[in-house]
Design a protein around this motif. Structure first.
Motif, PDB file in Angstrom:
ATOM      1  N   ALA B 105       0.812  -1.218   0.000  1.00  0.00           N
ATOM      2  CA  ALA B 105       0.000   0.000   0.000  1.00  0.00           C
ATOM      3  C   ALA B 105       0.848   1.272   0.000  1.00  0.00           C
ATOM      4  O   ALA B 105       0.320   2.371   0.093  1.00  0.00           O
ATOM      5  CB  ALA B 105      -0.934  -0.011   1.205  1.00  0.00           C
ATOM      6  N   SER B 106       2.156   1.078  -0.086  1.00  0.00           N
ATOM      7  CA  SER B 106       3.052   2.226  -0.127  1.00  0.00           C
ATOM      8  C   SER B 106       3.984   2.049  -1.312  1.00  0.00           C
ATOM      9  O   SER B 106       4.558   0.975  -1.492  1.00  0.00           O
ATOM     10  CB  SER B 106       3.856   2.282   1.179  1.00  0.00           C
ATOM     11  OG  SER B 106       4.730   3.384   1.166  1.00  0.00           O
ATOM     12  N   GLN B 107       4.112   3.083  -2.133  1.00  0.00           N
ATOM     13  CA  GLN B 107       5.062   2.975  -3.260  1.00  0.00           C
ATOM     14  C   GLN B 107       6.218   3.940  -3.029  1.00  0.00           C
ATOM     15  O   GLN B 107       7.206   3.579  -2.423  1.00  0.00           O
ATOM     16  CB  GLN B 107       4.333   3.187  -4.585  1.00  0.00           C
ATOM     17  CG  GLN B 107       3.445   1.985  -4.908  1.00  0.00           C
ATOM     18  CD  GLN B 107       2.710   2.115  -6.228  1.00  0.00           C
ATOM     19  OE1 GLN B 107       3.107   2.842  -7.129  1.00  0.00           O
ATOM     20  NE2 GLN B 107       1.604   1.407  -6.337  1.00  0.00           N
ATOM     21  N   CYS B 108       6.090   5.206  -3.423  1.00  0.00           N
ATOM     22  CA  CYS B 108       7.200   6.126  -3.110  1.00  0.00           C
ATOM     23  C   CYS B 108       7.259   6.392  -1.614  1.00  0.00           C
ATOM     24  O   CYS B 108       8.309   6.729  -1.082  1.00  0.00           O
ATOM     25  CB  CYS B 108       7.068   7.436  -3.879  1.00  0.00           C
ATOM     26  SG  CYS B 108       5.914   8.606  -3.142  1.00  0.00           S
ATOM     27  N   GLY B 109       6.109   6.278  -0.941  1.00  0.00           N
ATOM     28  CA  GLY B 109       6.088   6.404   0.512  1.00  0.00           C
ATOM     29  C   GLY B 109       5.856   7.796   1.058  1.00  0.00           C
ATOM     30  O   GLY B 109       5.713   7.960   2.266  1.00  0.00           O
ATOM     31  N   PHE B 110       5.809   8.785   0.191  1.00  0.00           N
ATOM     32  CA  PHE B 110       5.724  10.166   0.704  1.00  0.00           C
ATOM     33  C   PHE B 110       4.407  10.437   1.428  1.00  0.00           C
ATOM     34  O   PHE B 110       4.370  11.137   2.436  1.00  0.00           O
ATOM     35  CB  PHE B 110       5.919  11.179  -0.435  1.00  0.00           C
ATOM     36  CG  PHE B 110       6.241  12.557   0.061  1.00  0.00           C
ATOM     37  CD1 PHE B 110       7.542  12.914   0.379  1.00  0.00           C
ATOM     38  CD2 PHE B 110       5.238  13.495   0.244  1.00  0.00           C
ATOM     39  CE1 PHE B 110       7.839  14.175   0.867  1.00  0.00           C
ATOM     40  CE2 PHE B 110       5.521  14.765   0.731  1.00  0.00           C
ATOM     41  CZ  PHE B 110       6.827  15.105   1.042  1.00  0.00           C
ATOM     42  N   CYS B 111       3.317   9.856   0.921  1.00  0.00           N
ATOM     43  CA  CYS B 111       2.005  10.083   1.549  1.00  0.00           C
ATOM     44  C   CYS B 111       1.795   9.168   2.750  1.00  0.00           C
ATOM     45  O   CYS B 111       0.866   9.376   3.529  1.00  0.00           O
ATOM     46  CB  CYS B 111       0.892   9.823   0.536  1.00  0.00           C
ATOM     47  SG  CYS B 111       0.741   8.068   0.106  1.00  0.00           S
ATOM     48  N   THR B 112       2.617   8.111   2.852  1.00  0.00           N
ATOM     49  CA  THR B 112       2.317   7.002   3.768  1.00  0.00           C
ATOM     50  C   THR B 112       2.227   7.404   5.247  1.00  0.00           C
ATOM     51  O   THR B 112       1.270   6.993   5.927  1.00  0.00           O
ATOM     52  CB  THR B 112       3.336   5.861   3.563  1.00  0.00           C
ATOM     53  OG1 THR B 112       3.408   5.568   2.162  1.00  0.00           O
ATOM     54  CG2 THR B 112       2.918   4.617   4.312  1.00  0.00           C
ATOM     55  N   PRO B 113       3.160   8.203   5.772  1.00  0.00           N
ATOM     56  CA  PRO B 113       3.019   8.558   7.196  1.00  0.00           C
ATOM     57  C   PRO B 113       1.697   9.271   7.478  1.00  0.00           C
ATOM     58  O   PRO B 113       1.001   8.921   8.454  1.00  0.00           O
ATOM     59  CB  PRO B 113       4.213   9.487   7.445  1.00  0.00           C
ATOM     60  CG  PRO B 113       5.216   9.112   6.399  1.00  0.00           C
ATOM     61  CD  PRO B 113       4.405   8.736   5.185  1.00  0.00           C
ATOM     62  N   ILE B 142      -3.726  12.826  -0.131  1.00  0.00           N
ATOM     63  CA  ILE B 142      -3.508  12.565  -1.551  1.00  0.00           C
ATOM     64  C   ILE B 142      -2.332  11.612  -1.740  1.00  0.00           C
ATOM     65  O   ILE B 142      -1.289  11.766  -1.099  1.00  0.00           O
ATOM     66  CB  ILE B 142      -3.239  13.892  -2.293  1.00  0.00           C
ATOM     67  CG1 ILE B 142      -4.505  14.757  -2.259  1.00  0.00           C
ATOM     68  CG2 ILE B 142      -2.809  13.634  -3.730  1.00  0.00           C
ATOM     69  CD1 ILE B 142      -4.316  16.130  -2.849  1.00  0.00           C
ATOM     70  N   CYS B 143      -2.541  10.621  -2.604  1.00  0.00           N
ATOM     71  CA  CYS B 143      -1.456   9.713  -2.983  1.00  0.00           C
ATOM     72  C   CYS B 143      -1.304   9.765  -4.496  1.00  0.00           C
ATOM     73  O   CYS B 143      -2.277   9.571  -5.219  1.00  0.00           O
ATOM     74  CB  CYS B 143      -1.779   8.282  -2.546  1.00  0.00           C
ATOM     75  SG  CYS B 143      -0.535   7.103  -3.121  1.00  0.00           S
ATOM     76  N   ARG B 144      -0.084  10.023  -4.949  1.00  0.00           N
ATOM     77  CA  ARG B 144       0.156  10.119  -6.385  1.00  0.00           C
ATOM     78  C   ARG B 144       0.496   8.763  -6.998  1.00  0.00           C
ATOM     79  O   ARG B 144       0.594   8.635  -8.205  1.00  0.00           O
ATOM     80  CB  ARG B 144       1.314  11.089  -6.678  1.00  0.00           C
ATOM     81  CG  ARG B 144       1.001  12.510  -6.374  1.00  0.00           C
ATOM     82  CD  ARG B 144      -0.013  13.090  -7.319  1.00  0.00           C
ATOM     83  NE  ARG B 144       0.539  13.350  -8.643  1.00  0.00           N
ATOM     84  CZ  ARG B 144      -0.191  13.623  -9.715  1.00  0.00           C
ATOM     85  NH1 ARG B 144      -1.496  13.632  -9.612  1.00  0.00           N
ATOM     86  NH2 ARG B 144       0.370  13.875 -10.875  1.00  0.00           N
ATOM     87  N   CYS B 145       0.746   7.751  -6.163  1.00  0.00           N
ATOM     88  CA  CYS B 145       1.290   6.506  -6.703  1.00  0.00           C
ATOM     89  C   CYS B 145       0.290   5.354  -6.772  1.00  0.00           C
ATOM     90  O   CYS B 145       0.163   4.701  -7.794  1.00  0.00           O
ATOM     91  CB  CYS B 145       2.476   6.031  -5.863  1.00  0.00           C
ATOM     92  SG  CYS B 145       3.820   7.210  -5.722  1.00  0.00           S
ATOM     93  N   THR B 146      -0.378   5.089  -5.663  1.00  0.00           N
ATOM     94  CA  THR B 146      -1.017   3.773  -5.539  1.00  0.00           C
ATOM     95  C   THR B 146      -2.380   3.634  -6.192  1.00  0.00           C
ATOM     96  O   THR B 146      -2.843   2.521  -6.404  1.00  0.00           O
ATOM     97  CB  THR B 146      -1.227   3.418  -4.045  1.00  0.00           C
ATOM     98  OG1 THR B 146      -2.145   4.378  -3.490  1.00  0.00           O
ATOM     99  CG2 THR B 146       0.058   3.451  -3.270  1.00  0.00           C
ATOM    100  N   GLY B 147      -3.060   4.744  -6.443  1.00  0.00           N
ATOM    101  CA  GLY B 147      -4.436   4.634  -6.915  1.00  0.00           C
ATOM    102  C   GLY B 147      -5.397   4.297  -5.795  1.00  0.00           C
ATOM    103  O   GLY B 147      -6.578   4.030  -6.035  1.00  0.00           O
TER     104      GLY B 147
HETATM  105  S1  FES Z   1       2.923   6.125  -2.272  1.00  0.00           S
HETATM  106 FE1  FES Z   1       3.703   7.758  -3.448  1.00  0.00          FE
HETATM  107  S2  FES Z   1       2.341   9.366  -2.947  1.00  0.00           S
HETATM  108 FE2  FES Z   1       1.400   7.677  -2.049  1.00  0.00          FE
END
Ligand code: FES
Ligand code: FES
Lengths: 287, 170
Positions: B105-113, B142-147
């Protein structure tokens, strides 16, 4: 953020004195969710920020069938959204609260702040006006209160005088067999400004509706009453034909602009649709 | 009359992740900047800095807020929980953190915390949320990666696990 002096007054008198001293170079802060964004984006450059959160009593909320609803200036949008009493007695206001921003924003933002910001598209204004709300203020010449309907004078402009502070919003008790609704239309479901917002409040009297108030948001410089539509419904049975006529009348009373969110024509069409839906939903709730 | 607090730094005590921290902060600094700079906790992210993205979500006395829209001086005497503080003990992760890893559920991880802190706030209030309730609750993240699909799945999976384990939601 640019530097500002910061004050945490603990009484209204002290706040009024601070405002008198700093005049227009000071901004009041309740939730801060609009103010801090405007400071960061350099739309405002206050020399002083006066945080109201340390003033006792301003966060009080009372809601009951006999006395009505009193929303202190520091009551948050989230508190209104999640109050079981408000949901039951003033459902259009609870719905409008739920339609604002995100949970994080609503946890900080205040109803009074939404009112003072006076955005034409602000979600809480149509229901507050439809319920016959009043606004209480205090200033150098003492307290006063006016109908919310006459509080808004233009986009971002209100009847609040220099040096005055809003202390509470007050809604009268709901009549027997009251029904109300607020419908927001936007391009997406959340984190969105209204393209059109319609609030309706009325009561059932046998087979007809009375005391009909229809308030349109985001289709004029301030929220407006759709008075011709109200007159059509007053004393009538809101059947399909009457509701269609009211929608059409409200559409004719709206004065929308075209902007990035929607064209004026589209907004007018949505006023028609949403007025019909909101009247039908409010009537349904009177049962 | 309250002493006019000027633009100079003022002393505040903020309980961050259970530990009282004495800090000196200027009134125009946000809680987000103070957490990241003065407190050295960089898990809380700065995306937009204006309340739109939710990357800075922290709990203030248990309620989720955008740390970028809170002045640090306002938090004097209050408790803040960040992503660094949600694990039950140093060597164990929070069940949400485990599920986010296990389910991708985390890709780049920026939104994850921000999303995990918001999800914790949601589960604290509603231990068994529907997909609609989760999506409504995460409207400000907002998450730019996971959809979002895997994020929703991870939160639902966590809710199921926690219910099965009968764990108190710390
Ligand atoms: S995992 Fe990249 S913004 Fe959510
Ligand atoms: S950084 Fe605070 S909401 Fe984006």
């Amino acid at each position: 953020m640019h530097p500002f002096a910061y004050f945490e007054p603990t009484t209204l008198d002290e706040t009024v004195a601070l405002l008198a001293r700093h005049g227009r170079t000071a901004d009041l802060m309740a939730g801060g969710t609009d103010l801090l964004v405007e400071i960061k984006e350099q739309i405002r450059r206050p020399a002083a920020v006066i945080n109201l959160k340390k003033i006792p009593g301003l966060a009080d909320l009372t809601c009951d069938a006999a006395t009505g609803l009193r929303i202190g200036a520091l009551v948050t949008v989230r508190t209104i959204e999640t109050s079981a009493e408000v949901q039951k007695l003033y459902p259009a206001l609870a719905q409008a609260a739920r339609d604002i921003g995100s949970i994080q924003i609503r946890t900080r933002a205040t109803i009074a702040g939404n009112v003072c910001r006076a955005s034409p598209s602000a979600d809480t204004l149509p229901p507050l006006i439809a319920y016959g709300g009043r606004i209480e203020m205090v200033g150098p010449s003492g307290p006063r209160s006016i109908a919310l309907e006459s509080f808004f004078t233009g986009p971002g402009k209100t009847a609040l005088a220099d040096g005055e502070i809003v202390t509470a919003l007050v809604l009268p008790p709901q009549p027997e067999q009251a029904g109300s609704d607020y419908i927001k239309h936007g391009r997406r479901k959340a984190m969105e400004l209204a393209t059109v917002g319609v609030a309706v409040a009325l009561r059932r009297d046998g087979g007809v509706c009375r005391d009909v108030r229809i308030v349109l948001g985001a289709v004029a410089p301030t929220p407006i009453r759709a008075r011709a539509a109200e007159v059509l419904l007053e004393g009538s049975t809101p059947d399909e034909t009457t509701i269609a006529a009211a929608g059409c009348a409200a559409r004719g009373e709206s004065r929308p602009i075209s902007n990035v969110r929607a064209s004026a024509d589209y907004r007018r069409a949505m006023v028609d649709v949403l007025t019909r839906r909101a009247v039908a939903a409010a009537w349904e709730r009177t049962r | 009359m309250t002493a006019p607090i000027t633009t100079v730094a003022m002393p505040v005590t903020i309980t961050i992740n259970g530990e009282a921290r004495d800090l000196a902060v200027a009134p125009f600094r946000t809680l987000l900047d103070v957490l990241r700079n003065e407190a050295g906790l960089t898990g809380t992210k700065k995306g937009c800095d204006v309340g739109d993205c939710g990357a800075c979500t922290v709990l203030l006395d248990g309620e989720p807020v955008n740390a970028c829209l809170v002045l640090a001086v306002e938090v004097d005497g209050r408790a803040v929980t960040t992503i660094e503080g949600i694990a039950p003990e140093p060597d164990r992760l929070h069940p949400l953190q485990e599920s986010f890893m296990a389910l991708g559920a985390s890709q780049c991880g920026f939104c994850t915390p921000g999303i995990i802190v918001m999800a914790k706030a949601l589960l604290d209030r509603n231990p068994d949320p529907t997909e609609d309730e989760i999506r409504f609750g995460l409207a400000g993240n907002i998450c730019r990666c996971t959809g979002y699909t895997k994020i929703v799945e991870a939160i639902r999976a966590t809710a199921r696990q926690m219910a099965a384990a009968g764990q108190p939601r710390e």
